[in-house]
Scaffold this motif. Structure first.
Motif, PDB file in Angstrom:
ATOM      1  N   GLN A  55     -49.780  27.508  23.360  1.00  0.00           N
ATOM      2  CA  GLN A  55     -50.152  26.736  24.551  1.00  0.00           C
ATOM      3  C   GLN A  55     -51.616  26.406  24.422  1.00  0.00           C
ATOM      4  O   GLN A  55     -52.352  27.142  23.777  1.00  0.00           O
ATOM      5  CB  GLN A  55     -49.936  27.591  25.805  1.00  0.00           C
ATOM      6  CG  GLN A  55     -48.492  27.972  26.037  1.00  0.00           C
ATOM      7  CD  GLN A  55     -47.591  26.763  26.144  1.00  0.00           C
ATOM      8  OE1 GLN A  55     -47.915  25.820  26.840  1.00  0.00           O
ATOM      9  NE2 GLN A  55     -46.491  26.745  25.423  1.00  0.00           N
ATOM     10  N   ALA A  56     -52.005  25.347  25.019  1.00  0.00           N
ATOM     11  CA  ALA A  56     -53.409  24.958  25.001  1.00  0.00           C
ATOM     12  C   ALA A  56     -54.262  26.209  25.205  1.00  0.00           C
ATOM     13  O   ALA A  56     -54.021  26.990  26.115  1.00  0.00           O
ATOM     14  CB  ALA A  56     -53.686  23.970  26.109  1.00  0.00           C
ATOM     15  N   ALA A  57     -55.219  26.412  24.308  1.00  0.00           N
ATOM     16  CA  ALA A  57     -56.016  27.627  24.314  1.00  0.00           C
ATOM     17  C   ALA A  57     -56.424  28.035  25.725  1.00  0.00           C
ATOM     18  O   ALA A  57     -56.946  27.222  26.472  1.00  0.00           O
ATOM     19  CB  ALA A  57     -57.250  27.424  23.456  1.00  0.00           C
ATOM     20  N   VAL A  59     -58.598  28.752  27.915  1.00  0.00           N
ATOM     21  CA  VAL A  59     -60.045  28.736  28.089  1.00  0.00           C
ATOM     22  C   VAL A  59     -60.393  29.459  29.385  1.00  0.00           C
ATOM     23  O   VAL A  59     -59.646  29.396  30.334  1.00  0.00           O
ATOM     24  CB  VAL A  59     -60.526  27.291  28.243  1.00  0.00           C
ATOM     25  CG1 VAL A  59     -62.041  27.245  28.226  1.00  0.00           C
ATOM     26  CG2 VAL A  59     -59.932  26.430  27.169  1.00  0.00           C
ATOM     27  N   PRO A  61     -61.239  29.643  32.675  1.00  0.00           N
ATOM     28  CA  PRO A  61     -61.152  28.519  33.606  1.00  0.00           C
ATOM     29  C   PRO A  61     -62.480  28.282  34.318  1.00  0.00           C
ATOM     30  O   PRO A  61     -62.938  29.117  35.080  1.00  0.00           O
ATOM     31  CB  PRO A  61     -60.071  28.936  34.590  1.00  0.00           C
ATOM     32  CG  PRO A  61     -59.911  30.411  34.399  1.00  0.00           C
ATOM     33  CD  PRO A  61     -60.485  30.807  33.090  1.00  0.00           C
ATOM     34  N   ALA A  62     -63.081  27.174  33.998  1.00  0.00           N
ATOM     35  CA  ALA A  62     -64.298  26.795  34.713  1.00  0.00           C
ATOM     36  C   ALA A  62     -63.885  26.566  36.154  1.00  0.00           C
ATOM     37  O   ALA A  62     -62.854  25.958  36.393  1.00  0.00           O
ATOM     38  CB  ALA A  62     -64.887  25.527  34.123  1.00  0.00           C
ATOM     39  N   ALA A  63     -64.665  27.007  37.037  1.00  0.00           N
ATOM     40  CA  ALA A  63     -64.387  26.955  38.474  1.00  0.00           C
ATOM     41  C   ALA A  63     -63.281  25.975  38.837  1.00  0.00           C
ATOM     42  O   ALA A  63     -63.381  24.791  38.556  1.00  0.00           O
ATOM     43  CB  ALA A  63     -65.663  26.594  39.229  1.00  0.00           C
ATOM     44  N   ALA A  64     -62.241  26.486  39.402  1.00  0.00           N
ATOM     45  CA  ALA A  64     -61.059  25.686  39.693  1.00  0.00           C
ATOM     46  C   ALA A  64     -61.424  24.386  40.419  1.00  0.00           C
ATOM     47  O   ALA A  64     -62.263  24.387  41.313  1.00  0.00           O
ATOM     48  CB  ALA A  64     -60.091  26.488  40.552  1.00  0.00           C
ATOM     49  N   PRO A  65     -60.816  23.284  39.972  1.00  0.00           N
ATOM     50  CA  PRO A  65     -61.195  21.978  40.534  1.00  0.00           C
ATOM     51  C   PRO A  65     -60.572  21.736  41.890  1.00  0.00           C
ATOM     52  O   PRO A  65     -59.635  20.969  42.024  1.00  0.00           O
ATOM     53  CB  PRO A  65     -60.644  21.001  39.512  1.00  0.00           C
ATOM     54  CG  PRO A  65     -59.490  21.728  38.881  1.00  0.00           C
ATOM     55  CD  PRO A  65     -59.777  23.196  38.976  1.00  0.00           C
ATOM     56  N   VAL A  66     -61.021  22.423  42.840  1.00  0.00           N
ATOM     57  CA  VAL A  66     -60.458  22.233  44.173  1.00  0.00           C
ATOM     58  C   VAL A  66     -61.522  21.852  45.187  1.00  0.00           C
ATOM     59  O   VAL A  66     -61.224  21.605  46.341  1.00  0.00           O
ATOM     60  CB  VAL A  66     -59.746  23.496  44.699  1.00  0.00           C
ATOM     61  CG1 VAL A  66     -58.264  23.427  44.420  1.00  0.00           C
ATOM     62  CG2 VAL A  66     -60.387  24.749  44.129  1.00  0.00           C
ATOM     63  N   ALA A  67     -62.759  21.837  44.754  1.00  0.00           N
ATOM     64  CA  ALA A  67     -63.821  21.655  45.724  1.00  0.00           C
ATOM     65  C   ALA A  67     -63.743  20.292  46.389  1.00  0.00           C
ATOM     66  O   ALA A  67     -63.248  19.333  45.828  1.00  0.00           O
ATOM     67  CB  ALA A  67     -65.168  21.833  45.073  1.00  0.00           C
ATOM     68  N   PRO A  68     -64.170  20.231  47.589  1.00  0.00           N
ATOM     69  CA  PRO A  68     -64.065  19.033  48.412  1.00  0.00           C
ATOM     70  C   PRO A  68     -65.065  17.947  48.032  1.00  0.00           C
ATOM     71  O   PRO A  68     -65.977  18.192  47.263  1.00  0.00           O
ATOM     72  CB  PRO A  68     -64.373  19.540  49.807  1.00  0.00           C
ATOM     73  CG  PRO A  68     -65.214  20.748  49.588  1.00  0.00           C
ATOM     74  CD  PRO A  68     -64.799  21.342  48.293  1.00  0.00           C
TER      75      PRO A  68
END
Lengths: 159, 246
Positions: A55-57, A59, A61-68
């Protein structure tokens, strides 16, 4: 991929100036590394056949992309509602496509990170997310209308 | 590094959607490239579909995470993509130009399609999905306003030759975004802009007029000189009046 295709690929990588490529297909993965410096440097390849399709390495996880995204401002005086404003000049869209459902309708519960709309600016499509939790009280702009910077888009009851 | 990882798919609904799904599952790194032989629901601009014959053209999406790029500079992403495609095509003996805002033309025929989708985090662009279609080997396009590398040059090029050139250009030019070389990017864009500084017939919401493109502003609006007046136009406020309007 057969041998000829792999050989061609190595040539392309060497010529292109890209120095490392990992190509993943359904049941095949190949990593090609070229040493930079001169033009006719050797190209190293490493291929893993079937099965071993990692599976894709994973990584870190850089801060989950959920910010507003949309700036919010409290409505003046006694109103408890929050106004979500447009962060740019563009065209306001309530759905991901003409045949898709609206991201949010009046009455919908939203939380920080909920996608509210798309604003298109010069053919760039920007997903705008909520910074606040609450309920949509009013949608202030019609679908596909032009909007200005800071124009109010939604009224949100933060209750 | 863009293109360090390329995921090749036989078919997919849309490569941009595929990237969006990888983002949702937190399973993608900056620079990942998705290449599809076939898209079953290729996305063009808002509801338009993009059709490409399986295996004959580049159908790709690239995932980028700018370290810091303010939403007010987002037009530079369009410039970055346009310049990267333009320079790629020049390597294949073509003389492309950019049609405002983001089409690439050979003569007056369209050779690429671009769909950029961003995700904002407050006033910064957190990530970008750049969908690029380049007509490479297809000879029978279903429009008279389109062309392909092969139609122009009679040369067949393996998809990977063109894709890796494109990746190389995207890498070379990315530093102009990260270093905020916006003046340079704009200059490159204008120097390759179709009809730049040429007397052209346009139509705005009032009438047909003759004018010339003299600049773009910071959000990408076209600045046109109309006699001794100077006017700014947003998308949809202006049309190029040409027989082959695309």
């Amino acid at each position: 991929m057969n041998l000829t295709e792999i050989q061609d690929l190595i040539k392309f990588v060497a010529k292109s100036g890209v120095n490392e490529v990992e190509i993943e297909q359904k049941d095949f993965k190949i990593i090609i590394k070229a040493e930079q410096k001169g033009k006719d440097q050797p190209v190293y390849i490493q291929a893993t056949a079937p099965v071993a399709l990692p599976q894709a390495a994973p990584v870190a996880p850089a801060a989950a992309p959920v910010a507003p995204a949309a700036p919010v401002a409290p409505v003046a005086d006694d109103s408890k509602y929050i106004i979500v404003k447009s962060p740019m000049i563009g065209t306001f869209y309530r759905s991901a496509g003409p045949d898709k459902d609206a991201f949010v309708n009046v009455g919908a519960s939203i939380s920080a990170g909920t996608t509210l709309c798309i604003i298109e600016a010069m053919k760039l499509f920007n997903e705008i997310e909520s910074e606040v939790s609450g309920k949509i009280v009013k949608v202030l702009v019609d679908d596909a209308s032009p909007v200005e910077y800071d124009q109010p888009l939604f009224l949100v009851d933060p209750a | 590094m863009i293109g360090k990882k390329i995921i090749q798919l036989e078919n997919v609904d849309s490569t941009n959607n595929y990237v969006a799904n990888l983002i949702q599952s937190n399973n993608i790194e900056h620079g990942t490239v998705i290449l599809a032989d076939e898209q079953t629901a290729g996305k063009g601009q808002r509801g338009n579909t993009w059709y490409s014959k399986p295996g004959e053209n580049i159908v790709t999406s690239i995932y980028l995470r700018p370290e810091k790029l303010s939403v007010i500079h987002q037009f530079y992403l369009t410039i970055y993509v346009s310049i990267s495609i333009l320079k790629t095509l020049k390597k294949f003996d073509l003389s492309p130009s950019i049609k405002w805002p983001n089409d690439i033309l050979i003569g007056s025929k369209k050779i690429t399609g671009v769909l950029v989708e961003t995700h904002l985090n407050k006033s910064n662009i957190e990530h970008v999905i750049i969908g690029i279609g380049i007509n490479v080997n297809q000879m029978d396009l279903n429009t008279i306003n389109g062309t392909s590398i092969r139609m122009e040059t009679n040369e067949f090029n393996p998809i990977y030759t063109v894709l890796l050139s494109l990746i190389n250009e995207l890498n070379l030019n990315w530093k102009h975004i990260t270093n905020e070389n916006f003046t340079f990017l704009k200059k490159e864009y204008l120097n390759n802009l179709w009809l730049y500084q040429q007397e052209t017939i346009f139509t705005d919401n009032q009438s047909e007029f003759t004018g010339k493109i003299i600049d773009i502003d910071e959000i990408g609006r076209l600045i046109i000189q109309k006699g001794n007046q100077i006017q700014k136009y947003n998308l949809k406020e202006i049309k190029f009046n040409l027989r082959n309007e695309i």
